[in-house]
Design a protein around this motif. Structure first.
Motif, PDB file in Angstrom:
ATOM      1  N   LYS A  21       1.363  -1.443  -0.967  1.00 23.75           N
ATOM      2  CA  LYS A  21       0.904  -0.267  -0.874  1.00 23.75           C
ATOM      3  C   LYS A  21       1.262   0.254  -2.339  1.00 23.75           C
ATOM      4  O   LYS A  21       2.127   1.112  -2.357  1.00 23.75           O
ATOM      5  CB  LYS A  21       1.877   0.314   0.207  1.00 23.75           C
ATOM      6  CG  LYS A  21       1.085   1.525   0.720  1.00 23.75           C
ATOM      7  CD  LYS A  21       2.032   2.246   1.535  1.00 23.75           C
ATOM      8  CE  LYS A  21       1.581   3.870   1.376  1.00 23.75           C
ATOM      9  NZ  LYS A  21       1.505   4.576   0.232  1.00 23.75           N
ATOM     10  N   PRO A  22      -0.001   0.420  -3.014  1.00 22.30           N
ATOM     11  CA  PRO A  22       0.379   0.950  -4.176  1.00 22.30           C
ATOM     12  C   PRO A  22       0.226   2.570  -4.303  1.00 22.30           C
ATOM     13  O   PRO A  22      -0.853   2.995  -4.092  1.00 22.30           O
ATOM     14  CB  PRO A  22      -0.678   0.405  -5.261  1.00 22.30           C
ATOM     15  CG  PRO A  22      -1.815  -0.070  -4.240  1.00 22.30           C
ATOM     16  CD  PRO A  22      -1.196  -0.108  -2.883  1.00 22.30           C
ATOM     17  N   GLY A  23       1.325   3.224  -4.323  1.00 19.87           N
ATOM     18  CA  GLY A  23       1.286   4.611  -4.160  1.00 19.87           C
ATOM     19  C   GLY A  23       0.870   5.207  -2.825  1.00 19.87           C
ATOM     20  O   GLY A  23       0.706   4.674  -1.837  1.00 19.87           O
ATOM     21  N   GLY A  24       0.045   6.508  -3.094  1.00 23.76           N
ATOM     22  CA  GLY A  24      -0.229   7.375  -1.738  1.00 23.76           C
ATOM     23  C   GLY A  24       0.603   7.819  -1.076  1.00 23.76           C
ATOM     24  O   GLY A  24       1.698   7.927  -1.463  1.00 23.76           O
ATOM     25  N   VAL A  25       0.136   7.968   0.227  1.00 23.51           N
ATOM     26  CA  VAL A  25       0.896   8.520   0.982  1.00 23.51           C
ATOM     27  C   VAL A  25       2.094   7.734   1.720  1.00 23.51           C
ATOM     28  O   VAL A  25       1.705   6.559   2.002  1.00 23.51           O
ATOM     29  CB  VAL A  25       0.385   9.495   2.434  1.00 23.51           C
ATOM     30  CG1 VAL A  25       1.087  10.033   3.574  1.00 23.51           C
ATOM     31  CG2 VAL A  25      -0.981  10.086   1.785  1.00 23.51           C
ATOM     32  N   PRO A  26       3.415   8.090   1.801  1.00 21.41           N
ATOM     33  CA  PRO A  26       4.307   7.314   2.463  1.00 21.41           C
ATOM     34  C   PRO A  26       3.928   6.763   3.984  1.00 21.41           C
ATOM     35  O   PRO A  26       3.534   7.588   4.410  1.00 21.41           O
ATOM     36  CB  PRO A  26       5.624   8.016   2.262  1.00 21.41           C
ATOM     37  CG  PRO A  26       5.321   9.397   1.819  1.00 21.41           C
ATOM     38  CD  PRO A  26       3.923   9.595   1.576  1.00 21.41           C
ATOM     39  N   ILE A  27       4.324   5.635   4.220  1.00 25.79           N
ATOM     40  CA  ILE A  27       4.203   5.176   5.669  1.00 25.79           C
ATOM     41  C   ILE A  27       5.373   4.660   6.168  1.00 25.79           C
ATOM     42  O   ILE A  27       6.235   3.922   5.670  1.00 25.79           O
ATOM     43  CB  ILE A  27       3.114   3.932   5.670  1.00 25.79           C
ATOM     44  CG1 ILE A  27       1.806   4.469   5.135  1.00 25.79           C
ATOM     45  CG2 ILE A  27       3.076   3.360   7.113  1.00 25.79           C
ATOM     46  CD1 ILE A  27       0.808   3.223   4.790  1.00 25.79           C
TER      47      ILE A  27
END
Length: 117
Positions: A21-27
């Protein structure tokens, strides 16, 4: 609206192999576990379908191998038969008389005419 990408890879035993998961919104981890659980069923079906296709391919290849072996065996038998026929013809020719055979000399051919009883 898509805010990021996540890649999750499982092997055939449903063991987690990769999470990317390269970056973006945390999950949250709970959401990742839910995604894995939801995706597992179609993956099992795809795995079963692929395994079945591989088994059919293996059966087909083995059948073709057996057919090819049988064709090769028949070809070898045919070649041996042809060789035996040729050898038989050569043997007959070597046992037959030719134009220079002593039995065909003039004197031998006409001995019967000069026989006296």
């Amino acid at each position: 609206n898509c805010d990021g990408v996540i890649v999750i890879a499982l092997n055939a035993h449903n063991e987690l192999c990769l999470v990317s998961k390269p970056g973006g919104v945390p999950i949250k981890i709970d959401l990742i576990q839910l995604i894995i659980k939801i995706c597992t069923k179609p993956i099992e079906s795809i795995h079963t379908t692929l395994q079945h296709a591989l088994n059919q391919l293996e059966e087909t290849v083995n059948k073709q191998k057996l057919e090819q072996l049988e064709l090769n065996r028949q070809q070898q038998l045919l070649n041996n038969s042809i060789q035996n026929i040729i050898i038989g013809i050569e043997d007959k020719q070597s046992n037959s008389i030719d134009i220079n055979d002593p039995m065909l000399q003039w004197n031998n051919l006409h001995k019967a005419a000069t026989l006296t009883i």
